[in-house]
Design a protein around this motif. Structure first.
Motif, mmCIF file in Angstrom:
data_model
loop_
_atom_site.group_PDB
_atom_site.id
_atom_site.type_symbol
_atom_site.label_atom_id
_atom_site.label_comp_id
_atom_site.label_asym_id
_atom_site.label_seq_id
_atom_site.Cartn_x
_atom_site.Cartn_y
_atom_site.Cartn_z
ATOM 1 N N HIS A 6 0.861 -1.181 0.000
ATOM 2 C CA HIS A 6 0.000 0.000 0.000
ATOM 3 C C HIS A 6 0.901 1.237 0.000
ATOM 4 N N LEU A 7 0.817 2.050 -1.053
ATOM 5 C CA LEU A 7 1.674 3.219 -1.217
ATOM 6 C C LEU A 7 0.836 4.437 -1.582
ATOM 7 N N PHE A 8 1.482 5.590 -1.668
ATOM 8 C CA PHE A 8 0.841 6.820 -2.130
ATOM 9 C C PHE A 8 1.649 7.383 -3.310
ATOM 10 N N PRO A 9 1.019 7.571 -4.470
ATOM 11 C CA PRO A 9 1.743 8.151 -5.605
ATOM 12 C C PRO A 9 1.699 9.681 -5.623
ATOM 13 N N GLY A 10 0.880 10.268 -4.754
ATOM 14 C CA GLY A 10 0.766 11.715 -4.670
ATOM 15 C C GLY A 10 0.461 12.117 -3.240
ATOM 16 N N VAL A 62 0.805 -7.201 -6.289
ATOM 17 C CA VAL A 62 0.013 -6.025 -6.659
ATOM 18 C C VAL A 62 0.383 -4.860 -5.743
ATOM 19 N N ASP A 63 0.586 -3.690 -6.337
ATOM 20 C CA ASP A 63 0.747 -2.458 -5.567
ATOM 21 C C ASP A 63 -0.569 -1.694 -5.602
ATOM 22 N N LEU A 64 -1.121 -1.429 -4.424
ATOM 23 C CA LEU A 64 -2.320 -0.603 -4.309
ATOM 24 C C LEU A 64 -1.871 0.803 -3.924
ATOM 25 N N MET A 65 -2.150 1.761 -4.788
ATOM 26 C CA MET A 65 -1.690 3.125 -4.565
ATOM 27 C C MET A 65 -2.884 3.992 -4.187
ATOM 28 N N HIS A 66 -2.843 4.499 -2.962
ATOM 29 C CA HIS A 66 -3.991 5.156 -2.359
ATOM 30 C C HIS A 66 -4.012 6.655 -2.618
ATOM 31 N N CYS A 67 -5.196 7.213 -2.453
ATOM 32 C CA CYS A 67 -5.423 8.645 -2.646
ATOM 33 C C CYS A 67 -5.158 9.387 -1.333
ATOM 34 N N SER A 68 -4.321 10.408 -1.363
ATOM 35 C CA SER A 68 -4.009 11.150 -0.136
ATOM 36 C C SER A 68 -5.206 11.970 0.348
ATOM 37 N N SER A 69 -6.147 12.268 -0.538
ATOM 38 C CA SER A 69 -7.328 13.035 -0.146
ATOM 39 C C SER A 69 -8.470 12.146 0.311
ATOM 40 N N ASP A 70 -8.292 10.828 0.159
ATOM 41 C CA ASP A 70 -9.232 9.825 0.670
ATOM 42 C C ASP A 70 -8.481 8.493 0.717
ATOM 43 N N PRO A 71 -7.792 8.209 1.822
ATOM 44 C CA PRO A 71 -6.926 7.020 1.869
ATOM 45 C C PRO A 71 -7.665 5.700 1.716
ATOM 46 N N VAL A 190 15.428 4.738 -10.898
ATOM 47 C CA VAL A 190 14.941 5.368 -9.658
ATOM 48 C C VAL A 190 13.443 5.597 -9.762
ATOM 49 N N LYS A 191 12.700 5.115 -8.768
ATOM 50 C CA LYS A 191 11.270 5.403 -8.645
ATOM 51 C C LYS A 191 11.048 6.226 -7.387
ATOM 52 N N LYS A 192 10.046 7.107 -7.446
ATOM 53 C CA LYS A 192 9.761 7.983 -6.314
ATOM 54 C C LYS A 192 8.290 7.870 -5.921
ATOM 55 N N TYR A 193 8.063 7.714 -4.607
ATOM 56 C CA TYR A 193 6.705 7.601 -4.073
ATOM 57 C C TYR A 193 6.648 8.267 -2.701
ATOM 58 N N PHE A 194 5.485 8.115 -2.073
ATOM 59 C CA PHE A 194 5.308 8.467 -0.664
ATOM 60 C C PHE A 194 4.895 7.209 0.100
ATOM 61 N N ALA A 195 5.418 7.061 1.303
ATOM 62 C CA ALA A 195 4.990 5.953 2.174
ATOM 63 C C ALA A 195 3.985 6.425 3.208
ATOM 64 N N SER A 196 3.903 7.740 3.396
ATOM 65 C CA SER A 196 2.946 8.314 4.337
ATOM 66 C C SER A 196 2.283 9.512 3.681
#
Length: 373
Positions: A6-10, A62-71, A190-196
């Motif tokens: 579970h990650l955050f792309p934005g 599978v990578d599930l990438m969540h929405c920061s405005s609605d996790p 190099v890949k860039k994401y957010f973990a929090s």
């Protein structure tokens, strides 16, 4: 082997909405990227989650990438084994096809709505969108102010730690983890994401997911205001120069410059920074046993000159209080934006033909599975 992350792309940041969407799946590595278009409430997140579930049940990664405005919602799904991504391509993270047909395709869920039904609520829809933008704008202003008070803390801690000590730790890690590998003529990716993320629910993190399938984890403890960025950059560059791909995870307060966590998948090694805003306990990485990772602890507090900290104690406490208060104000604003967004979705949901969308989903999954033959 664990299969889901579970990650955050934005993220919501002092710079507004900050996107790392271009790193979800690169054009050269992807077999297919599905750009999903449509308005709020048309079922983009549910569409992606149901597709993800089908392949998770089959045991795929599978990578599930969540929405920061609605996790609780998804902004993207990556079927890693198949190198296929489904991406919410609507505002604020607009994604358009880069290589149409060859890599990218558009799925437009707007084809399944009753336009006349939506247009009957034109005034309300416009007002909701205006309110959402206003609340996010207020939230981002509070985050910008929080960044300034954080900078005060960072300046103090920077003056209390000798740079040589930071680089000594970084050099020790490079020797331990990378000295056996030669410099490569082909640098790693190099890949860039957010973990929090800063969300309507507060601070949400998925730190434990960073170490999925890792057998060695460095837990780097820092007081809020001190960063492990310089250590992680030395290690990241060392790995890339040796041809290893890396995943860099950034801080929402400094999304463009502050590296907060690092994963080197091929070496099955993760570096995770913990502080009062995002923490993880060793037990969260699994049960003790043959598969339990080796955990190495680094406490950067040990490098801090306490005489410097003591002189600035009052300013540190005030800055931390201000930062915390401003963060809470920002979260309140983002939560109000989420409430407005929920109202906005109600104008779309009754006007959607979800049966046809389900049929489209089954058709897409069938096509993907047919490629196995």
């Amino acid at each position: 082997m664990k299969r889901v992350r579970h990650l955050f792309p934005g993220n919501n940041t002092p710079k507004g909405f900050f996107s790392f969407y271009k790193f979800i799946l690169g054009q050269r590595e992807a077999n297919r990227i599905m750009c999903i278009k449509g308005g709020p409430g048309v079922g983009k997140s549910s569409f992606m989650m149901k597709i993800a579930d089908e392949f998770i049940e089959s045991g795929e990664e599978v990578d599930l990438m969540h929405c920061s405005s609605d996790p609780d919602s998804l902004d993207a799904v990556v079927l890693k084994n198949r190198k296929i991504a489904f991406i919410d391509a609507t505002s604020p993270h607009i994604v358009d096809p880069v290589t149409p047909g060859a890599v990218d395709n558009i799925i437009h869920l707007g084809e399944y709505w009753d336009e006349e039904g939506i247009r009957r609520n034109k005034k309300e829809v416009i007002e909701c969108n205006e309110n959402i933008r206003a609340w996010f704008g207020r939230g981002y202003n509070y985050l910008a102010a929080a960044e300034k008070t954080y900078d005060l803390l960072a300046d103090i801690y920077s003056s209390a730690v000798k740079p040589a000590e930071i680089y000594r730790i970084a050099a020790t890690i490079v020797v331990k983890e990378l000295q056996h590998y030669e410099i490569s003529l082909r640098p790693g990716n190099v890949k860039k994401y957010f973990a929090s993320a800063i969300t309507p629910k507060g601070f949400v993190n998925n730190l434990k997911d960073l170490a999925v399938n890792c057998n060695r984890i460095y837990l780097i403890s820092v007081p809020f205001g001190l960063s492990a960025d310089r250590i992680l950059r030395v290690v990241s560059e060392g790995a890339v120069y040796r041809g290893f791909g890396v995943e860099e995870y950034y801080c929402p307060i400094k999304p463009d410059i502050m590296l907060e966590h690092l994963v080197i998948p091929e070496l099955r090694t993760a570096f995770i920074t913990v502080n009062e805003y995002h923490d993880v306990e060793p037990w969260q990485f699994g049960e003790e046993g043959d598969d339990y990772p080796e955990i190495r602890h680094i406490d950067l507090s040990d490098l801090v000159d306490e005489t410097v900290i003591e002189k600035e104690r009052r300013l540190i406490l005030e800055s931390r209080e201000f930062t915390d208060a401003l963060m809470k104000k920002a979260i309140d604003c983002i939560a109000q934006a989420k409430k407005e967004h929920d109202v906005l979705e109600e104008y779309y949901i009754p006007n959607m033909d979800f049966k046809k969308i389900d049929a489209l989903r089954h058709e897409i999954v069938a096509k993907i599975r047919a490629e196995d033959v």
